[in-house]
Write a protein that holds these residues in place. Structure first.
Motif, PDB file in Angstrom:
ATOM      1  N   LEU A 140      -0.142 -10.372 -11.620  1.00  0.00           N
ATOM      2  CA  LEU A 140      -0.121  -9.919 -10.232  1.00  0.00           C
ATOM      3  C   LEU A 140      -0.089 -11.132  -9.323  1.00  0.00           C
ATOM      4  N   LEU A 141       0.942 -11.215  -8.470  1.00  0.00           N
ATOM      5  CA  LEU A 141       1.029 -12.307  -7.507  1.00  0.00           C
ATOM      6  C   LEU A 141       0.359 -11.960  -6.187  1.00  0.00           C
ATOM      7  N   SER A 142       0.611 -10.743  -5.697  1.00  0.00           N
ATOM      8  CA  SER A 142       0.044 -10.338  -4.413  1.00  0.00           C
ATOM      9  C   SER A 142       0.144  -8.833  -4.292  1.00  0.00           C
ATOM     10  N   PHE A 143      -0.575  -8.277  -3.328  1.00  0.00           N
ATOM     11  CA  PHE A 143      -0.455  -6.856  -3.045  1.00  0.00           C
ATOM     12  C   PHE A 143      -0.853  -6.591  -1.602  1.00  0.00           C
ATOM     13  N   THR A 144      -0.320  -5.498  -1.078  1.00  0.00           N
ATOM     14  CA  THR A 144      -0.712  -5.011   0.245  1.00  0.00           C
ATOM     15  C   THR A 144      -1.045  -3.538   0.104  1.00  0.00           C
ATOM     16  N   GLU A 145      -1.969  -3.063   0.948  1.00  0.00           N
ATOM     17  CA  GLU A 145      -2.442  -1.691   0.863  1.00  0.00           C
ATOM     18  C   GLU A 145      -2.336  -1.069   2.242  1.00  0.00           C
ATOM     19  N   ASP A 146      -1.830   0.169   2.328  1.00  0.00           N
ATOM     20  CA  ASP A 146      -1.580   0.778   3.629  1.00  0.00           C
ATOM     21  C   ASP A 146      -2.316   2.102   3.831  1.00  0.00           C
ATOM     22  N   GLY A 147      -3.313   2.395   2.996  1.00  0.00           N
ATOM     23  CA  GLY A 147      -4.066   3.633   3.148  1.00  0.00           C
ATOM     24  C   GLY A 147      -3.509   4.789   2.346  1.00  0.00           C
ATOM     25  N   GLU A 148      -2.246   4.715   1.969  1.00  0.00           N
ATOM     26  CA  GLU A 148      -1.629   5.761   1.165  1.00  0.00           C
ATOM     27  C   GLU A 148      -1.179   5.253  -0.202  1.00  0.00           C
ATOM     28  N   GLY A 149      -1.299   3.971  -0.418  1.00  0.00           N
ATOM     29  CA  GLY A 149      -0.895   3.378  -1.687  1.00  0.00           C
ATOM     30  C   GLY A 149      -0.899   1.868  -1.600  1.00  0.00           C
ATOM     31  N   VAL A 150      -0.397   1.249  -2.661  1.00  0.00           N
ATOM     32  CA  VAL A 150      -0.403  -0.209  -2.785  1.00  0.00           C
ATOM     33  C   VAL A 150       0.996  -0.673  -3.170  1.00  0.00           C
ATOM     34  N   ARG A 151       1.427  -1.754  -2.539  1.00  0.00           N
ATOM     35  CA  ARG A 151       2.688  -2.402  -2.898  1.00  0.00           C
ATOM     36  C   ARG A 151       2.338  -3.731  -3.548  1.00  0.00           C
TER      37      ARG A 151
END
Length: 529
Positions: A140-151
């Motif tokens: 895993l390099l990075s992730f972002t989370e928006d309340g409905e899921g994760v990218r």
């Protein structure tokens, strides 16, 4: 294999906790992807004690027999204390638990199985269940989370290729230095640097030396230092050598196999021992707990959530318990039968267990000459959350019960083990628990069947399982009281993780009461008419 672009659950970390979670998610039919940065499973034995509660989880997953074949025989599960391995005044003790008291509290007692062997078994079964769902050499390099899921952005460490995956949930099972926990901004609380150890994996013909004192662990008393861990109690071993990071030059020692072999010979008390060093690693004893187990759609489990001193053998097993608690909740939420509020019960139930495990392990680390391994401690775990329908006057007790003042059958506790007979493939009440909720009754009945049918018609299937009439607990006096302290007309509702979520002394008058209980446990809203 093509890399998926979407999945329900992304699991980061392919150690025992991540692999167990993968197996459980597969059993529940949850689409998931597990990624592990290393190219293969652990080369170092690391954790070795697999507790009774973990073995019950593996029993449910169908891998118990494979793990037992990979572990040490039960006759070796003892703990040695002496100045060296040839000390004539050594002391040898066993584990503490019901087995030595003549009480069978589990059909699946714990054993010693080194982490490298355990991971091999779990990975093999994991790939059978989800052939495209487990990717090693992927980080895993990075992730972002928006309340409905994760990218999440992942990297193939072999090709260097990068892939973006959209997941409904991200679970970090990636160890004490967790990338997921750091990315979610979750802090750790507690002391670090309680001890520093050089772990030496080596081969030597020590089996003949310890033939009359074979044990799982060999603790060295003064003037000895550290201890030996048996991998096979013959040629394969680990020596744990304590060191001071301020004064000892471990960086140079790590590559000096002659000096490492000398350390092993001196600690063993066998001057002419032929030693072949295979590899080394250093590790630090910490006692830390995450302030939170969840940030929106990001969760953590295992060492990412709690770092436990190894004195007690509960660290890996606590993480396996995390996976067992978390998997069915993820399954319920992802298939839409539960509300997202169910995920809050994961922290509410598991964090207090980890807190007490850390405290008990810390106490053990300060009295290393006297503590014993409690194989059945984690069987006593009791949960308090909205996923357990308890009375408001239910007395509080700590989540674990080392003194065994309470044992089995209480709300939030694991369903007790009782021997059953007459049903093929079922020898314990634990075998009655499956992927769905299970309603255990004394002998079935039309009233309970109506409750189950109503819940199933609303999309919340429950399995009704009558107990065999011969299943009695040790306290049954023959007065018409069924196991778990429930009158013979009553029932207990068991969650997929084997914990009791609700108890009823008699069938409710309303055929929809069980449905209401399930919706409450699942934090689910009634479906629109």
């Amino acid at each position: 294999m093509r890399f998926p672009t979407t999945t329900s659950v992304l699991v980061v970390g392919g150690g025992p906790v991540g692999l167990t979670l993968s197996l459980l998610l597969s059993e529940y039919g949850v689409r998931h992807l597990l990624v592990e940065a290393h190219e293969g499973t652990s080369l170092h034995p690391k954790a070795r004690g697999v507790s009774a509660r973990s073995m019950e989880v593996f029993r449910r997953l169908g891998v118990e027999a494979d793990i037992r074949r990979a572990g040490l025989p039960a006759s070796h599960v003892f703990f040695y204390r002496g100045r060296d391995l040839v000390d004539p005044d050594f002391v040898r003790t066993g584990v503490s638990g019901g087995a030595e008291e003549g009480i069978e509290r589990t059909p699946s007692p714990g054993l010693i199985c080194s982490q490298d062997a355990l991971e091999t078994v779990l990975l093999r079964r994991g790939r059978e269940l989800a052939p495209d769902g487990i990717r090693f050499a992927t980080r895993l390099l990075s992730f972002t989370e928006d309340g409905e899921g994760v990218r999440a952005v992942l990297e193939d460490r072999v090709t260097g290729g990068r892939h973006t995956v959209r997941a409904d949930w991200l679970v970090g099972c990636d160890g004490a230095a967790s990338t997921v926990r750091t990315g979610a901004g979750i802090a750790m609380e507690g002391p670090t640097g309680l001890g520093h150890f050089l772990s030496i994996r080596f081969e030597a013909p020590l089996g003949e030396v310890v033939a009359d004192r074979a044990s799982a662990s060999y603790f060295l008393t003064a003037p000895g230092r550290g201890g030996f861990l048996a991998v096979d109690n013959d040629r394969h071993w680990i020596y744990q050598h304590p060191y001071d990071p301020q004064s000892d030059d471990t960086a140079q020692l790590l590559h000096d196999h002659r000096q490492l072999a000398r350390l092993v010979r001196d600690a063993a008390g066998v001057p002419g021992l032929r030693v072949t060093v295979r590899d080394t690693m250093t590790w630090r004893m910490d006692a830390q707990l995450a302030e939170s187990y969840r940030r929106s759609r990001v969760l953590i489990a295992g060492d990412a959530a709690h770092v436990t001193p190894p004195t007690g053998g509960h660290g890996m097993n606590t993480g396996i318990g995390d996976a067992d608690n978390l998997a069915w909740k993820l399954a319920a939420v992802t298939r839409g039968s539960a509300g997202e509020g169910l995920m809050d019960t994961y922290q509410a139930e598991r964090r207090p267990v980890a807190r007490q495990v850390i405290d008990l392990s810390l106490a053990n680390s300060r009295t290393r000459t006297g503590y014993r391994i409690d194989d059945e401690l984690l069987l006593t775990a009791v949960y308090r959350s909205t996923a357990v329908i308890a009375d408001s006057d239910t007395p509080y007790r700590p989540p674990l019960d080392p003194g065994r003042d309470h044992w089995g059958g209480e709300l939030g506790g694991r369903v007790p083990h009782l021997r059953l007979a007459g049903v093929p493939g079922v020898s314990s009440t634990l075998d009655l628990v499956g992927r769905r909720f299970t309603l255990l009754t004394h002998d079935g009945g039309a009233a309970w069947q109506r409750q189950v049918d109503t819940a199933g018609a609303a999309g919340l299937p429950v399995v009704l399982r009558p107990l065999a009439t011969g299943a009695r607990d040790a306290t049954d006096s023959g007065d018409g009281t069924a196991p778990f302290g429930v009158p013979s007309a009553g029932a207990v509702l068991v969650r997929p993780d084997g914990h009791i979520g609700w108890r009823a002394p008699r069938p409710p008058a309303d055929d929809a009461e069980l449905l209401g209980v399930l919706r409450q446990i699942l934090s689910a809203r009634p479906a629109q008419e």
